[in-house]
Design a protein around this motif. Structure first.
Motif, PDB file in Angstrom:
ATOM      1  N   THR A  65      49.569  27.172-109.504  1.00 37.55           N
ATOM      2  CA  THR A  65      49.691  27.131-107.884  1.00 37.55           C
ATOM      3  C   THR A  65      49.352  25.932-107.356  1.00 37.55           C
ATOM      4  OG1 THR A  65      47.581  28.373-107.618  1.00 37.55           O
ATOM      5  CG2 THR A  65      49.132  29.627-108.461  1.00 37.55           C
ATOM      6  N   HIS A  67      46.762  25.655-105.710  1.00 34.63           N
ATOM      7  CA  HIS A  67      45.234  25.377-105.942  1.00 34.63           C
ATOM      8  C   HIS A  67      45.149  24.620-107.121  1.00 34.63           C
ATOM      9  CE1 HIS A  67      41.465  26.658-107.993  1.00 34.63           C
ATOM     10  NE2 HIS A  67      41.056  26.866-106.592  1.00 34.63           N
ATOM     11  N   SER A  68      45.579  24.656-108.232  1.00 25.92           N
ATOM     12  CA  SER A  68      45.499  24.161-109.367  1.00 25.92           C
ATOM     13  C   SER A  68      46.200  22.883-109.497  1.00 25.92           C
ATOM     14  CB  SER A  68      46.132  25.055-110.671  1.00 25.92           C
ATOM     15  OG  SER A  68      47.359  25.245-110.523  1.00 25.92           O
ATOM     16  N   LYS A  71      43.832  20.374-107.694  1.00 24.58           N
ATOM     17  CA  LYS A  71      42.940  19.957-108.517  1.00 24.58           C
ATOM     18  C   LYS A  71      43.294  18.834-109.549  1.00 24.58           C
ATOM     19  CE  LYS A  71      38.894  21.780-111.135  1.00 24.58           C
ATOM     20  NZ  LYS A  71      38.378  23.082-111.883  1.00 24.58           N
ATOM     21  N   LYS A  79      41.550  20.267-103.982  1.00 29.33           N
ATOM     22  CA  LYS A  79      41.624  21.553-104.414  1.00 29.33           C
ATOM     23  C   LYS A  79      41.046  22.400-103.160  1.00 29.33           C
ATOM     24  CE  LYS A  79      38.292  23.450-106.416  1.00 29.33           C
ATOM     25  NZ  LYS A  79      37.258  24.045-107.268  1.00 29.33           N
ATOM     26  N   TRP A  80      40.079  21.943-102.618  1.00 29.95           N
ATOM     27  CA  TRP A  80      39.411  22.539-101.443  1.00 29.95           C
ATOM     28  C   TRP A  80      40.177  22.481-100.296  1.00 29.95           C
ATOM     29  CZ3 TRP A  80      36.395  26.190-102.836  1.00 29.95           C
ATOM     30  CH2 TRP A  80      35.507  25.917-103.653  1.00 29.95           C
ATOM     31  N   SER A  83      42.905  24.824-100.630  1.00 30.87           N
ATOM     32  CA  SER A  83      42.455  26.347-100.432  1.00 30.87           C
ATOM     33  C   SER A  83      42.403  26.753 -98.882  1.00 30.87           C
ATOM     34  CB  SER A  83      41.225  26.564-101.256  1.00 30.87           C
ATOM     35  OG  SER A  83      41.511  26.209-102.658  1.00 30.87           O
ATOM     36  N   MET A  86      45.880  26.890 -97.389  1.00 23.48           N
ATOM     37  CA  MET A  86      46.735  27.975 -97.729  1.00 23.48           C
ATOM     38  C   MET A  86      46.126  29.494 -97.315  1.00 23.48           C
ATOM     39  SD  MET A  86      49.257  28.610 -99.946  1.00 23.48           S
ATOM     40  CE  MET A  86      49.759  29.896-101.081  1.00 23.48           C
ATOM     41  N   LEU A  87      44.760  29.491 -97.156  1.00 25.55           N
ATOM     42  CA  LEU A  87      44.233  30.706 -96.770  1.00 25.55           C
ATOM     43  C   LEU A  87      44.108  30.988 -95.223  1.00 25.55           C
ATOM     44  CD1 LEU A  87      41.047  31.126 -99.504  1.00 25.55           C
ATOM     45  CD2 LEU A  87      43.120  32.146 -99.259  1.00 25.55           C
ATOM     46  N   PHE A 292      48.605  32.729-105.422  1.00 21.33           N
ATOM     47  CA  PHE A 292      47.634  31.789-105.231  1.00 21.33           C
ATOM     48  C   PHE A 292      45.990  32.514-105.462  1.00 21.33           C
ATOM     49  CE2 PHE A 292      44.385  29.730-102.328  1.00 21.33           C
ATOM     50  CZ  PHE A 292      44.461  28.431-102.517  1.00 21.33           C
ATOM     51  N   ILE A 293      46.067  33.504-104.882  1.00 24.76           N
ATOM     52  CA  ILE A 293      44.750  34.337-104.965  1.00 24.76           C
ATOM     53  C   ILE A 293      44.441  34.560-106.428  1.00 24.76           C
ATOM     54  CG2 ILE A 293      43.511  36.662-104.689  1.00 24.76           C
ATOM     55  CD1 ILE A 293      43.280  35.007-102.160  1.00 24.76           C
ATOM     56  N   SER A 296      43.360  31.408-108.013  1.00 27.93           N
ATOM     57  CA  SER A 296      42.084  30.963-107.812  1.00 27.93           C
ATOM     58  C   SER A 296      40.841  31.746-108.124  1.00 27.93           C
ATOM     59  CB  SER A 296      42.018  30.959-106.200  1.00 27.93           C
ATOM     60  OG  SER A 296      42.816  30.160-105.470  1.00 27.93           O
TER      61      SER A 296
END
Length: 390
Positions: A65, A67-68, A71, A79-80, A83, A86-87, A292-293, A296
């Protein structure tokens, strides 16, 4: 081929949301010609960065995703950043879709069956029904989305058919009222081509099959462009620019269209199109958020794991849609900025890093080289600047 078609429709369904109806209002002051130029530019930018995402995906696992990926190529800071963007964007969108979808569901039930539910019940029912589809998996989203997209397209075709005889070339050649309105229209048009959060879910569904995935991205993004053009011709060509500028509410716009066409069907067609557009957008957006969730929080692909992921995906936006709707309405005002991070900044930075660290000569590479990456970043910065200025 079956998955290519279904995935293309998921991309198109995510892109063509109820916000499409606001395009004539957002672009009324800049004229038809300028709106076409902006739409072409934003389509090119978003299609290009979607292909950049595929270039990055070829160096990762099929179930990776954003997220990965962030990273892997950009470290913990990337990554942050991914995140947060996205969120922020997807929870805001999901809350808005739940609030709007619940309200529309209550209205339709009262209209068709005389069943009057409390306002909260419609939002909960909307979330349960479409959340269950996503929880069951991408193949179920594909199946349901195909049906909804087809019906949505039929209502849009009906609306366009009724509007086309009333199109006037005089309305289409009107010049921009003022240059500043170009700035205000840019973020709206940019967000109308947003689907990038769903790309990892599509890659997981199709697999690392780059020729097929390229077709999905190009077809899935081009179909909305074609429909937007037809919609802009029909709407801006039917109603005079001065009238649209003075009546900036969607309800007023629909009323004006109905008075021009003098057909009861037009309001019903536009209303049902908006309902279905909202549903298909919610499916696409929440599918991307769900995967994504899951990535994560390292949830397992089991019944229990998917139910846990569903709870984290849907409960926060549902609660906020019910109790703090103004907070998410405010957040949606900054949706374009989060989308720039998600759909432009991160793909460009990840591809730049991949090309520096991985031998890409034998791998798929999007045309344009470093110049293309720089132009994409300039486009993203321009949208953010327009958001603040506008």
């Amino acid at each position: 081929m079956n998955k290519v078609l279904g995935s293309s429709l998921i991309i198109a369904g995510t892109t063509i949301g109820a916000g499409m109806l606001a395009l004539p209002l957002a672009s009324a002051g800049i004229g038809f010609g300028a709106s076409m130029a902006l739409m072409g530019a934003m389509w090119a930018l978003m299609t290009y960065t979607a292909l950049l995402m595929l270039e990055v995906h070829q160096f990762a696992e099929a179930d990776a995703t954003l997220h990965s990926l962030a990273k892997q190529f950009l470290g913990n800071k990337g990554k942050w950043l991914a995140s947060f963007a996205m969120l922020f964007l997807f929870y805001s969108l999901c809350a808005a879709y739940i609030a709007g979808g619940g309200s529309q569901l209550n209205e339709k039930l009262a209209q068709w069956s005389a069943i009057e539910l409390p306002p909260a019940a419609g939002a909960v029912l909307f979330t349960l029904v479409f959340g269950l589809v996503v929880t069951l998996g991408t193949s179920k989203v594909d199946l349901i989305n195909r049906g909804l997209f087809t019906i949505k397209l039929l209502f849009l075709i009906l609306a366009l058919t009724l509007l086309t005889p009333h199109v006037s070339s005089i309305n289409l050649v009107e010049m921009p009222v003022e240059r500043g309105l170009l700035v205000a229209a840019l973020p709206v048009i940019f967000t109308s081509f947003g689907f990038h959060g769903s790309i990892p879910s599509i890659v997981r569904y199709v697999g690392i099959d780059l020729p097929s995935l390229r077709k999905v991205m190009i077809i899935g993004s081009t179909l909305p462009l074609a429909l937007y053009i037809f919609w802009q011709v029909a709407s801006l060509g039917t109603v005079a620019q001065s009238t649209l500028v003075q009546n900036g509410e969607l309800s007023q716009f629909v009323a004006i269209i109905q008075s021009v066409v003098q057909q009861d069907y037009i309001a019903s067609s536009i209303s049902l199109f908006a309902d279905l557009a909202l549903a298909t957008s919610f499916l696409g957006v929440s599918l991307g958020l769900f995967d994504f969730i899951s990535d994560s929080f390292n949830r397992q692909d089991s019944v229990r794991g998917r139910l846990q992921t569903a709870a984290i995906t849907y409960l926060p936006p549902l609660v906020f849609a019910l109790y703090y709707p103004q907070g998410f309405i405010t957040a949606l005002g900054y949706a374009a900025i989060a989308l720039v991070i998600l759909a432009v900044v991160l793909p460009v930075l990840m591809v730049r890093k991949a090309r520096q660290t991985v031998s890409t000569d034998e791998h798929y590479q999007v045309i344009g080289g470093n110049l293309g990456l720089s132009l994409a970043m300039v486009g993203g910065i321009t949208v953010v600047a327009a958001q603040f200025i506008g």
